[in-house]
Design a protein around this motif. Structure first.
Motif, PDB file in Angstrom:
ATOM      1  N   VAL A   9     -96.681  52.441  97.185  1.00  0.00           N
ATOM      2  CA  VAL A   9     -95.905  51.668  96.213  1.00  0.00           C
ATOM      3  C   VAL A   9     -96.703  50.448  95.739  1.00  0.00           C
ATOM      4  N   TYR A  11     -99.824  50.393  95.290  1.00  0.00           N
ATOM      5  CA  TYR A  11    -100.781  50.879  94.296  1.00  0.00           C
ATOM      6  C   TYR A  11    -100.110  51.203  92.963  1.00  0.00           C
ATOM      7  N   VAL A  12     -98.840  51.570  93.035  1.00  0.00           N
ATOM      8  CA  VAL A  12     -98.075  51.762  91.799  1.00  0.00           C
ATOM      9  C   VAL A  12     -97.978  50.412  91.074  1.00  0.00           C
ATOM     10  N   GLY A  15    -101.230  49.425  89.673  1.00  0.00           N
ATOM     11  CA  GLY A  15    -101.494  50.285  88.528  1.00  0.00           C
ATOM     12  C   GLY A  15    -100.885  49.747  87.250  1.00  0.00           C
ATOM     13  N   PHE A  16     -99.628  49.317  87.349  1.00  0.00           N
ATOM     14  CA  PHE A  16     -98.968  48.787  86.154  1.00  0.00           C
ATOM     15  C   PHE A  16     -99.551  47.442  85.729  1.00  0.00           C
ATOM     16  N   ALA A  18    -102.711  46.563  86.275  1.00  0.00           N
ATOM     17  CA  ALA A  18    -104.149  46.692  85.998  1.00  0.00           C
ATOM     18  C   ALA A  18    -104.459  47.082  84.562  1.00  0.00           C
ATOM     19  N   ASP A  19    -103.457  47.544  83.857  1.00  0.00           N
ATOM     20  CA  ASP A  19    -103.652  47.964  82.465  1.00  0.00           C
ATOM     21  C   ASP A  19    -104.330  46.859  81.650  1.00  0.00           C
ATOM     22  N   GLU A  20    -105.324  47.257  80.854  1.00  0.00           N
ATOM     23  CA  GLU A  20    -106.097  46.326  79.999  1.00  0.00           C
ATOM     24  C   GLU A  20    -105.201  45.315  79.276  1.00  0.00           C
ATOM     25  N   SER A  37     -91.224  56.341  83.958  1.00  0.00           N
ATOM     26  CA  SER A  37     -92.515  57.040  84.063  1.00  0.00           C
ATOM     27  C   SER A  37     -92.755  57.672  85.431  1.00  0.00           C
ATOM     28  N   THR A  38     -93.251  56.912  86.379  1.00  0.00           N
ATOM     29  CA  THR A  38     -93.674  57.532  87.645  1.00  0.00           C
ATOM     30  C   THR A  38     -92.542  58.129  88.478  1.00  0.00           C
ATOM     31  N   PRO A 152    -100.814  58.407  80.697  1.00  0.00           N
ATOM     32  CA  PRO A 152     -99.363  58.555  80.860  1.00  0.00           C
ATOM     33  C   PRO A 152     -98.775  59.598  79.907  1.00  0.00           C
TER      34      PRO A 152
ATOM     35  N   LEU B 106    -100.308  60.721  90.502  1.00  0.00           N
ATOM     36  CA  LEU B 106    -100.211  59.265  90.364  1.00  0.00           C
ATOM     37  C   LEU B 106    -101.571  58.688  89.982  1.00  0.00           C
ATOM     38  N   PHE B 109    -102.218  59.518  86.419  1.00  0.00           N
ATOM     39  CA  PHE B 109    -101.380  58.667  85.569  1.00  0.00           C
ATOM     40  C   PHE B 109    -102.015  57.302  85.328  1.00  0.00           C
ATOM     41  N   PHE B 110    -102.623  56.737  86.371  1.00  0.00           N
ATOM     42  CA  PHE B 110    -103.209  55.399  86.265  1.00  0.00           C
ATOM     43  C   PHE B 110    -104.705  55.414  85.949  1.00  0.00           C
ATOM     44  N   THR B 113    -107.963  53.181  83.270  1.00  0.00           N
ATOM     45  CA  THR B 113    -108.979  52.136  83.446  1.00  0.00           C
ATOM     46  C   THR B 113    -110.333  52.714  83.866  1.00  0.00           C
TER      47      THR B 113
END
Lengths: 180, 180
Positions: A9, A11-12, A15-16, A18-20, A37-38, A152, B106, B109-110, B113
DNA sequence: CCTCGCATGTAACACGTTACATGATTCA
DNA sequence: TGAATCATGTAACGTGTTACATGCGAGG
């Protein structure tokens, strides 16, 4: 500050963040993102998200900022270089385990003691459930901005197709049972 | 003797014992059956099976008999009319929830990057994992006796086809990423 | 004013896995 | 004789959900 072992979790969340072109996000925001989404292949509840956010903050992987909306308290989080590194390391791992608990399929598996009509009903139950899931996925809209992420979208397509496979399989299985 | 709420694992046990031509089975036997069949969509460990067998016995849904192999202690279980009724009631429920935790997906999905090559690698990781799972399924042999059950065979076919869908989807996604 | 959505959190519970302990039998 | 398999069980651990508590803000 020394690395505690992070849960999936965590890392989830990373992940959200870390998006540019990701804006700072609250725990609430992250939960909303998970829901559209996930969650279809990897769920996360508030009971996991808030404690993980705290751990990530203590580990220096995210930074929380007080960011109230009017008089309503709100903390938004941004990823740090350290968090980005951890996220990338996790991403690169080849490990791809999948766990499933499919009650509908379990019923189909054990349906041999039922009558022909009841067997067909079990397959129809499974079909209906997956059709409903597929509709949910189809209702998710992809923003068509220039800076929208590819993966995604690809995974959404995966989900829709996967459910279609199950629907088609159910139809074939029903036909086979009708033929005796 | 009054009905305790049964877990899904209890219904897995009842399912294996409810078969028309099922012989009495030990906890160990049930675990072996799970390993070659339901575990692909519904796992069960010894830590669940033995306690559930005890509960089912207390509830009068199964009966345990001392059935040693030589000097080695062994208890085999048979389903009762009461257990059969509970199993049938569970079977008839339309509820078909499916839960998934798919780490490979997962990561895909991520993966935005990551570089193009790394994205492709993530899809190859997912593909490899599913191919290995599919091989496992293909290695399962269906006994071709007259009295063999139809539904487990159908579900095995389901699993093989489902993995094939994922493999094909990965190939398509990789092609799409290569095209940019 | 009342309901819904925003926002944060936690305690209790339910579920599941892993590792371990113990010991017999079978087969190479 | 040693390894693999048969056989039973449990304690500790890790993970995840549910239900609840609290309170502000926006819109009908």
């Amino acid at each position: 500050m020394n690395p505690p072992k992070l849960s999936n979790v965590a890392y989830v969340i990373l992940g959200f963040l870390a998006d540019e072109h990701a804006t700072p996000k609250s725990g609430y925001d992250i939960k909303q993102l998970v829901e559209i989404s996930t969650r279809f292949f990897f769920a996360a509840s508030y009971g996991q998200i808030y404690p993980e956010l705290k751990k990530l903050s203590e580990a220096g992987m995210v930074v929380g900022t007080d960011d109230p909306t009017g008089g309503r308290a709100r903390t938004t989080y941004t990823i740090t270089a350290h968090g980005r590194a951890a996220h990338r390391e996790w991403l690169l791992q080849p490990h791809a385990r999948v766990e499933m608990r499919d009650e509908g399929l379990l019923r189909v598996f054990f349906a041999d003691t039922l009558s022909k009509e009841e067997k067909i009903q079990k397959l129809l139950d499974l079909r209906a459930e997956r059709l409903a899931n597929q509709q949910e996925l189809k209702a998710i809209e992809i923003p068509d901005e220039a800076e929208h992420d590819l993966m995604p979208e690809l995974v959404l397509d995966y989900g829709i197709g996967l459910h279609q496979y199950v629907i088609d399989w159910c139809d074939r299985a029903i036909a086979m049972i009708k033929d005796n």
